[in-house]
Design an enzyme around this catalytic site. Structure first.
Site, PDB file in Angstrom:
ATOM      1  N   ASP A  33      28.330 -15.582 -81.699  1.00 39.06           N
ATOM      2  CA  ASP A  33      27.510 -14.928 -80.678  1.00 39.06           C
ATOM      3  C   ASP A  33      26.321 -14.213 -81.343  1.00 39.06           C
ATOM      4  OD1 ASP A  33      27.002 -13.685 -77.992  1.00 39.06           O
ATOM      5  OD2 ASP A  33      27.475 -11.866 -79.120  1.00 39.06           O
ATOM      6  N   LYS A  80      22.045 -15.072 -81.132  1.00 33.16           N
ATOM      7  CA  LYS A  80      20.967 -14.094 -80.914  1.00 33.16           C
ATOM      8  C   LYS A  80      19.946 -14.150 -82.051  1.00 33.16           C
ATOM      9  CE  LYS A  80      23.990 -11.278 -78.088  1.00 33.16           C
ATOM     10  NZ  LYS A  80      25.074 -10.278 -78.122  1.00 33.16           N
TER      11      LYS A  80
END
Lengths: 368, 368
Positions: free
Chosen positions: B226, B230
């Site tokens: 995750d 980003k």
């Protein structure tokens, strides 16, 4: 948000610069470096059609060269007149016009309402309107609404830090601000990042002055009025109908020195008051704290203060370095932990970038 | 930037919501609370004309009630079809249309280019496009340019924190980003804010899971993927042509447990690896440091990493609490001291607010 018009047509924005001092000059250099890219990628033509300082002005029916405007302005014999400057933009054949006030003058903001009423957008890092008489501020906000024109002032608080835009986005999406708190003066940040027990306060002020961090008269920084102005700007953005006088400001200029005539005398006499500051710093240090000069907009309580506070060493406000600003927003959505923005909040490059960012926002709102 | 059209006419924006899950639902509630104010103050009519989940969809020729859309959707018997959904907006009589993808699906982004080519703006907190195949990302950016439509994704990094907008403003005004570094996972922030010598790592992960801070399978957080997504989104915004696989990711899932079948087995076996983490935490503590799980976009060096790092206790990254994100931008203008943004970077309210902020930006670019 990049875009090019379907027909390959460029969107033209006519720009007027009032006050090509340090910030205005830097902005013009930044513009010069980006115009090609903005033309190609956004289909946006940012063109300067007027530059005025307090003495002379350069008005042109064709775009002014961003590389030689200074020479052109210096060789002008047209005396500066904001009325003529206004007329030049009012009668411009370019539909989208922006006047950028890069001065720190209280006189220039008197023209904002007129400019907005002519459909000319206004951008400024000048704090005088936002922290000046409330009635003038409200008149500008009303003109903005009524005449479909923008008034933007990101550069007034935290220079290029995204302070006002973040606050506006919170409010516009329905968040409720409880308080805004922070270190809003790069000068006072620098001073208190270097001050502590055993270091005379007057010595730190002297070093800050010598390094060019303070105004020529350091009392202008130490009085807290610059911080109070930023506090008023933020408070009004939150809907508080407040005047500068309503802010409770703790001045760091010792009472007896407030009327000292010369800067030299002030600096000479400041050491007499070092013991007071030493006592406060020691008291803070004994509690594991650090002194921080903080501005507070307490929306919930309806009051604004500017004062020297003592913060635990592990608090974000006690962790600053250099001349960093820090701004903490406590809101309904950010209630457990505030949203914080930190970084250099002064300097020509970053302040001009804040103004330039506003200009691109306005250009985008015009369809660029 | 508030404004009302000269003739008192309202500007209408037709909105389609794909995926009314937690974020989509929250966004619809936020919209419901602001529509009156936006109509009155901005002359802006934000109207929802379609909502679809993965099973059913609600399409309407008139604005859907923001108070009863859920009941209406539940009683639908129109099977969900993104093609029909697209057709509905493609043929809408409202000129300005926005589709908001509130899913986490990799399938929905396949429609972005088509939507943009129809002049429909796209807003999303979904990380799949920005961190998916580079070719798909570049196609969307190209469509955005070519068809004069917006693609905005503030909610993908730091939820409602102004991360992408700040980065875009820096780049558009000519700043040069050297590196972007930070804590991009609320879950891993929470875990490392609570972990330290003497506290078993598995115990902290268990507590985070019990408190609902992790995904149902905590390995999804601990894998670092995750954070890597980003990092890729930020890197591409800086112009780096990078794929997710190019990010060097240090997974916190012990190698032998990566293929453990059940979450229960994983949690049961995790304590076997506590000694490794304890050793790292002790080593850090002995040096006066703290472990922080950090994502890095090193634009200057052209590489991206995600790894567990040791930071001095007085570093801003070591000072976090709760599940705060922090993002530090080091640029040409912010070279001495970075610009930092800190605050909760997860949660439905703040993520929906990030999406809502994008929607208002798009509306303003349409002249609202």
């Amino acid at each position: 948000m990049e875009s090019i018009d379907h027909n390959g047509e460029k969107r033209q924005v006519a720009i007027g610069i009032v006050g090509p001092g340090l910030i205005g000059k830097t902005l013009l250099s930044q513009l010069a470096l980006q115009t090609d890219r903005l033309r190609e990628e956004w289909g946006l033509e940012l063109q300067v059609f007027g530059v005025t300082n307090s003495q002379w002005m350069l008005l042109s029916a064709t775009p002014i060269s961003l590389s030689s405007w200074q020479t052109a302005l210096e060789s002008q014999d047209t005396e500066a007149s904001l009325d003529s400057f206004t007329y030049h933009f009012a009668t411009s054949p370019v539909a989208d016009r922006v006047i950028i006030d890069c001065t720190a003058s209280a006189a220039v903001p008197c023209h904002y309402t007129k400019w907005l009423s002519l459909g000319i957008h206004v951008i400024t890092p000048n704090k005088r309107l936002g922290s000046g008489p409330l009635a003038d501020y409200l008149a500008v906000k009303e003109a903005q609404r009524h005449y479909h024109a923008h008034f933007m002032a990101e550069g007034t608080v935290g220079a290029g830090l995204p302070v006002l835009s973040t606050l506006q986005s919170m409010i516009n999406t329905g968040d409720k601000v409880a308080k805004i708190e922070g270190v809003f003066s790069g000068t006072l940040s620098f001073i208190f990042n270097n001050f502590g027990p055993g270091r005379p306060f007057s010595d730190v002020v002297g070093k800050a002055k010598a390094a060019g961090y303070t105004e020529p008269d350091p009392r202008e920084d130490l009085s807290g009025m610059d911080v109070a102005r930023k506090v008023v700007i933020l408070a009004r953005e939150c809907g508080m109908q407040i005047e500068l006088e309503d802010v409770a400001v703790e001045s760091l200029v010792p009472e007896p020195l407030q009327s000292t005539s010369s800067v030299l005398d002030f600096m000479d006499q400041l050491p007499q008051f070092d013991a007071d500051m030493e006592a406060r710093a020691s008291e803070a240090a004994e509690a594991g704290n650090k002194l921080v000069y903080v501005g507070l907009v307490d929306v919930a309580a309806g009051k604004c203060t500017v004062s020297l506070q003592s913060y635990p060493a592990d608090h974000a406000f006690a962790q600053l370095s250099g001349s960093d600003n820090i701004i903490a927003f406590t809101t309904r959505r950010y209630s457990q932990q505030p949203l914080m923005i930190r970084g250099p909040g002064a300097g020509a490059e970053v302040t001009a970038a804040g103004v330039f960012g506003d200009l691109l926002q306005v250009a985008q709102s015009l369809g660029a």
